[in-house]
Design an enzyme around this catalytic site. Structure first.
Site, mmCIF file in Angstrom:
data_model
loop_
_atom_site.group_PDB
_atom_site.id
_atom_site.type_symbol
_atom_site.label_atom_id
_atom_site.label_comp_id
_atom_site.label_asym_id
_atom_site.label_seq_id
_atom_site.Cartn_x
_atom_site.Cartn_y
_atom_site.Cartn_z
ATOM 1 N N ASP A 120 2.923 112.586 19.955
ATOM 2 C CA ASP A 120 3.840 113.404 19.286
ATOM 3 C C ASP A 120 3.532 115.216 20.111
ATOM 4 O O ASP A 120 2.453 115.114 20.801
ATOM 5 C CB ASP A 120 4.110 114.043 18.177
ATOM 6 C CG ASP A 120 4.788 112.599 17.286
ATOM 7 O OD1 ASP A 120 5.551 112.394 17.995
ATOM 8 O OD2 ASP A 120 4.725 112.503 15.906
ATOM 9 N N LYS A 142 8.039 114.515 24.469
ATOM 10 C CA LYS A 142 8.818 115.320 26.091
ATOM 11 C C LYS A 142 8.807 113.988 27.241
ATOM 12 O O LYS A 142 8.223 113.433 27.627
ATOM 13 C CB LYS A 142 7.404 116.223 26.542
ATOM 14 C CG LYS A 142 8.670 117.487 27.239
ATOM 15 C CD LYS A 142 8.179 117.892 27.876
ATOM 16 C CE LYS A 142 7.608 117.433 28.904
ATOM 17 N NZ LYS A 142 5.481 118.282 29.026
ATOM 18 N N MET A 253 6.303 125.057 10.262
ATOM 19 C CA MET A 253 8.039 125.159 10.510
ATOM 20 C C MET A 253 8.683 126.820 9.893
ATOM 21 O O MET A 253 9.994 126.186 9.329
ATOM 22 C CB MET A 253 8.674 123.686 10.165
ATOM 23 C CG MET A 253 8.148 122.360 10.839
ATOM 24 S SD MET A 253 8.298 121.386 10.219
ATOM 25 C CE MET A 253 8.548 120.393 8.388
HETATM 26 N N1 SAH Z 1 1.775 117.051 10.044
HETATM 27 C C1 SAH Z 1 1.719 117.705 10.397
HETATM 28 C C2 SAH Z 1 2.944 119.049 10.281
HETATM 29 C C3 SAH Z 1 4.120 118.864 11.649
HETATM 30 S S1 SAH Z 1 4.890 119.844 10.845
HETATM 31 C C4 SAH Z 1 0.056 118.436 10.058
HETATM 32 O O1 SAH Z 1 -0.232 117.895 8.751
HETATM 33 O O2 SAH Z 1 -0.643 118.997 10.157
HETATM 34 C C5 SAH Z 1 4.766 121.046 12.668
HETATM 35 C C6 SAH Z 1 4.593 121.782 12.254
HETATM 36 O O3 SAH Z 1 2.830 121.729 11.481
HETATM 37 C C7 SAH Z 1 5.047 123.140 12.937
HETATM 38 O O4 SAH Z 1 5.738 123.940 12.645
HETATM 39 C C8 SAH Z 1 3.351 124.092 12.444
HETATM 40 O O5 SAH Z 1 4.088 124.939 10.965
HETATM 41 C C9 SAH Z 1 2.976 123.707 12.246
HETATM 42 N N2 SAH Z 1 1.270 123.141 13.107
HETATM 43 C C10 SAH Z 1 1.195 121.892 13.213
HETATM 44 N N3 SAH Z 1 0.094 122.559 14.407
HETATM 45 C C11 SAH Z 1 -0.475 123.608 14.472
HETATM 46 C C12 SAH Z 1 -0.983 124.675 15.093
HETATM 47 N N4 SAH Z 1 -1.880 123.792 16.367
HETATM 48 N N5 SAH Z 1 -0.768 125.815 15.160
HETATM 49 C C13 SAH Z 1 0.331 126.352 14.741
HETATM 50 N N6 SAH Z 1 0.738 125.316 13.725
HETATM 51 C C14 SAH Z 1 0.737 124.350 13.335
#
Ligand code: SAH
Length: 336
Positions: A120, A142, A253
């Site tokens: 992803d 992508k 998100m």
């Molecule tokens: N499964 C993932 C979350 C997926 S939803 C987890 O456990 O982290 C995707 C959201 O995760 C993004 O919109 C953002 O809110 C957050 N996110 C994931 N990686 C991030 C990063 N490196 N920096 C900031 N936000 C991040």
């Protein structure tokens, strides 16, 4: 001990049954070697070692000791390789918030064993060619033309590859079971009769605030935290419950629905000077933290042009934000 050899254009003989040797073969091909294969000890020809730079003996249960002895006599280095695990399976891997450093040992093992990696956008993919040597890498976030594959197309690809005998690693950002649709992917594998393993990852919900110096709990400040999705605005009931809990609120998100969140929490009686932090692109070179208050964060985020991906934190723990952000917070609080 580890040795580095440049195998570009060099002859490498891989000894092992084709299924057990498939990963070693792909790895040497990826390293630019000219790969020859021998599937059983009986097939060894007298001239087969001529011009060979390296022999890879796959631990497939056959007796390769005579070949190893010949290598020793001829002065050709021989390595031993674990047999490739049987394919036809899926491993769902949580990749953490984007840096290799937060991959787990189990994630590294799974990547090393992968025939194909479907990754992803937010998964740590910068060094996959090294972490999953020889695996086919498919960016499902992508595609050419910038159209990400839809969820069902990703699942179809995952199932098709596993059914074709590959070990499929589905590499996701953070933890696969936190807003990662991991549950759906597990269900799909089960309904297709495919073995599936889940490797937990470091979720951005905790690690991204930490990257900005914000602990989601802190003794005497907050003894609980709630992780919510800001994908769609919350209901007034949900705002009320969240505000009533009195702990840290972490939103993923949530950049686009920030005005709904702040308005909803205000309506639910949360104090306007409650600290709020937005941490964008955690663990990247362009990580940035914006700190304000419940009453000021929408304006601050607009002025700073905050964008996704970002983690929002609402709560007194935000006062712990590191470095210059701490001063920003102090300034903002003083001004409010
Ligand atoms: N499964 C993932 C979350 C997926 S939803 C987890 O456990 O982290 C995707 C959201 O995760 C993004 O919109 C953002 O809110 C957050 N996110 C994931 N990686 C991030 C990063 N490196 N920096 C900031 N936000 C991040």
């Amino acid at each position: 001990m580890q040795l580095t050899l440049d195998l570009t254009g060099r002859r490498v003989l891989v000894a092992g049954s084709p299924a057990a040797a498939r990963r070693a073969v792909r790895r040497y091909l990826a390293a630019g070697a000219a790969v020859a294969e021998i599937g059983a000890p009986a097939g060894l020809r007298p001239d087969q070692l001529d011009g060979t730079a390296l022999v890879s003996l796959v631990d497939d249960g056959q007796d390769w000791a005579p070949l190893a002895a010949r290598c020793a006599r001829a002065g050709i280095p021989a390595t031993r390789e674990a047999a490739a695990a049987p394919g036809g399976a899926v491993t769902l891997v949580g990749g953490g918030p984007g840096t290799d450093k937060l991959l787990t040992a189990a994630a590294l093992d799974a990547l090393r064993e992968a025939d194909v990696v479907l990754f992803d956008r937010l998964a740590p993919h910068a060094n996959l060619d090294r972490l999953a040597p020889g695996a086919e890498l498919v960016d499902v976030g992508k595609r050419p033309g910038h159209h990400p594959l839809g969820q069902s197309a990703i699942e179809d690809l995952m199932v098709a590859r596993a059914k074709a005998g590959d070990h499929v690693v589905r590499l996701k950002g953070g933890d696969p079971f936190v807003f990662g649709r991991g549950g759906e992917e597990v269900d799909r594998c089960r309904s297709e009769g495919l073995p599936v393993t889940v490797v937990s990852g470091v979720t951005s919900a905790i690690s991204v605030p930490a990257a900005a110096g914000i602990p989601v709990t802190y003794r005497g400040v907050s003894h609980l935290f709630t992780v919510v999705s800001g994908h769609a605005p919350l209901t007034d009931d949900e705002h009320r419950h969240l505000a009533g809990l009195g702990g840290t609120i972490v939103v993923l998100m949530g950049v686009n629905t920030l005005p709904d969140l702040t308005a909803g929490l205000r309506r639910s009686g949360m104090r306007p000077d409650m600290p709020v932090g937005i941490i964008e692109r955690g663990y990247s070179d362009s990580q940035r933290t914006t700190v304000s208050t419940l009453g000021g964060i929408v304006t601050a985020a607009g002025a700073a042009r905050c964008k996704s991906p970002a983690v929002l934190v609402v709560g007194d723990v935000v006062r712990q934000a590191a470095g210059s952000e701490l001063r920003t917070l102090a300034d903002t609080l003083a001004a409010s």
